[in-house]
Design an enzyme around this catalytic site. Sequence first.
Site, short mmCIF file in Angstrom:
data_model
loop_
_atom_site.label_atom_id
_atom_site.label_comp_id
_atom_site.label_asym_id
_atom_site.label_seq_id
_atom_site.Cartn_x
_atom_site.Cartn_y
_atom_site.Cartn_z
CE LYS A 45 39.95 44.42 50.20
NZ LYS A 45 39.34 45.65 50.76
CB CYS A 131 37.10 45.47 57.93
SG CYS A 131 35.94 45.49 56.54
C1 DHB Z 1 37.21 46.90 53.70
C2 DHB Z 1 37.19 48.20 54.12
C3 DHB Z 1 38.05 48.58 55.08
O1 DHB Z 1 38.10 49.85 55.53
C4 DHB Z 1 38.90 47.65 55.65
O2 DHB Z 1 39.74 47.99 56.64
C5 DHB Z 1 38.92 46.36 55.24
C6 DHB Z 1 38.06 46.00 54.26
C7 DHB Z 1 36.28 46.43 52.70
O3 DHB Z 1 35.12 46.82 52.74
O4 DHB Z 1 36.70 45.60 51.88
#
Ligand code: DHB
Length: 311
Positions: A45, A131
């Site tokens: 993540k 993101c």
């Molecule tokens: C999140 C979503 C994404 O597409 C990303 O690249 C990084 C984080 C999110 O909302 O946590």
Amino acid sequence: MPSTATKIGNFTFDNCLMNAAGVYCMTKDELAEVEASAAGSFVTKTGTLEPRLGNPEPRYVNVPLGSINSMGLPNNGFNYYLDYVIELQNQPHTKNHFLSVVGLSVDETHKILQTIQDSDYQGLVELNLSCPNVPGKPQIAYDFETTTEILTKVFSYYTKPLGVKLPPYFDIVHFDQAAAVFNQFPLAFVNCVNSIGNGLYVDDEAVVIKPKNGFGGIGGDYIKPTALANVHAFYQRLKPEIKIIGTGGVKTGRDAFEHILCGASMVQIGTALQKEGVQVFERITDELRAIMEEKGYSSLEDFRGKLQYID
Ligand code: DHB
């Protein structure tokens, strides 16, 4: 039996399939499940400097043709993930991994990357420039000037293998401009694509996720043609040392085959992994192998990038 093994830089992988960042990668337990599965690798993540709770729930919803999410970067802080990939790196039969990170500011991004540079981690890092879900923070990679500034400074001190996660682009001129930026740097890879940002799913008369009044990143079937276009556009434009990771709309072996045909060296699975769990890797690997067998291909090199045009 056909091989689905692949390489990014000097890193080898027994299988080209892995999770997409954000799915099945928040905790060490989830990452350990991906590690133990048929996947060739995992990506963590996206970690920020400090841990984050993320946006209010509901914030990830499966819909008939894919998913919509506005997670808001919930994560345990990049050090949690850095410690884990270092721990695995020191074990004998480990896979190679991707550590995904981004700061909430440019300063934070440099602090994180400096820490990784100074650490024992020798694996790949994926800098998330895309993101779409943190209120007030635009997707960095849509701003070519800021992207150039960040990467220029990063490569003044960062000497380990690094790639970037990109949002989808939708214009040929933007493909040209983005590729011209990335070709200036010693990137190991670009990952195309993150979710299509800020879609809106309506069920009866209402939105389905709480943050941002329902706006969220779209994944799944909706995004495969956009993902393939981005994979192929960058495959055509980037110097050959920069490998492409294909992400978006992969739920069958046929989808993975198409990403590789468009130029992908590795293929990531998000929405389908969320829906199906880690067995998805074995199923899609088997399906991809069956297609390769039928076509007489023994390795990914036999067809990678060999998309046929109409004269
Ligand atoms: C999140 C979503 C994404 O597409 C990303 O690249 C990084 C984080 C999110 O909302 O946590």
